[in-house]
Design a protein around this motif. Structure first.
Motif, mmCIF file in Angstrom:
data_model
loop_
_atom_site.group_PDB
_atom_site.id
_atom_site.type_symbol
_atom_site.label_atom_id
_atom_site.label_comp_id
_atom_site.label_asym_id
_atom_site.label_seq_id
_atom_site.Cartn_x
_atom_site.Cartn_y
_atom_site.Cartn_z
ATOM 1 N N ALA A 1 0.846 -1.202 0.000
ATOM 2 C CA ALA A 1 0.000 0.000 0.000
ATOM 3 C C ALA A 1 0.882 1.253 0.000
ATOM 4 N N GLY A 2 1.943 1.249 0.790
ATOM 5 C CA GLY A 2 2.858 2.388 0.827
ATOM 6 C C GLY A 2 3.536 2.630 -0.495
ATOM 7 N N LEU A 3 3.871 1.559 -1.198
ATOM 8 C CA LEU A 3 4.527 1.700 -2.501
ATOM 9 C C LEU A 3 3.573 2.201 -3.583
ATOM 10 N N LEU A 4 2.278 1.954 -3.399
ATOM 11 C CA LEU A 4 1.300 2.363 -4.402
ATOM 12 C C LEU A 4 0.830 3.797 -4.246
ATOM 13 N N ILE A 5 1.242 4.473 -3.178
ATOM 14 C CA ILE A 5 0.844 5.872 -2.968
ATOM 15 C C ILE A 5 1.375 6.700 -4.129
#
Length: 186
Positions: free
Chosen positions: A176-180
């Protein structure tokens, strides 16, 4: 970052709030872009924002880049305000000159604000947040992996806690953090 952005129900309220009587008015907003080129590219790829940039009815422009809080989130907001004062004589369309050959891009210059010099930022707050998420979650995943190895190696019974489930949750947080994604035109 200490400013707080406030917007009325109509984005053009700013013009009347500051006493600018306009015949034509428009605005472009962008937030949290990495660099000026990506802001311009996003505006020019959006039909409504591009229309403001190339609209010949506008005679004046104001541009601002402000760091502050928008809806409780620290952000950088880029604003273009376009206007033609009320009663201004409409300009006649000017014949377009032949396009110039492509020029070399100019390096970003430091911005001077209220007597202070501010250097252009090489890393955006969003990139720093992503790096922090990856670092912290990576350490936690590593700790849970070591825990799983130690428990399985020593045949230690678990009373409560499932490191594998916790590791899977952290992997979800990492993804999720990488998809921000950063940058949005408003």
């Amino acid at each position: 970052m200490g400013s707080c952005f406030t917007f009325g129900p109509n984005a053009l309220d700013f013009f009347t709030d500051v006493g600018y009587k306009y015949q034509y008015a428009g605005e472009n907003l962008a937030r949290d872009f990495r660099d000026p080129d990506s802001v311009i590219r996003a505006w020019m790829n959006s039909p409504s924002h591009r229309e403001n940039v190339v609209n010949e009815k506008y005679q004046e422009i104001g541009v601002a880049v402000v760091d502050g809080t928008l809806q409780g989130v620290e952000t950088t907001l880029v604003v273009q305000l376009f206007g033609t004062p009320y009663g201004a004589v409409e300009s006649k369309p000017v014949e377009k000159a032949a396009p110039k050959p492509a020029e070399k891009p100019v390096a970003a210059q430091p911005v001077e604000t209220l007597g202070e010099k501010r250097q252009s930022v090489l890393t955006s707050p969003l990139d720093l947040t992503k790096a922090l998420i990856i670092f912290v979650v990576g350490i936690l995943i590593g700790a849970f992996a070591i825990d799983i190895l130690m428990v399985s190696h020593r045949d230690t019974p678990r009373i409560s806690s499932n490191s594998l489930a916790q590791m899977m949750f952290l992997l979800f947080v990492l993804v999720a953090g990488l998809l921000i994604k950063g940058g949005a035109i408003l």
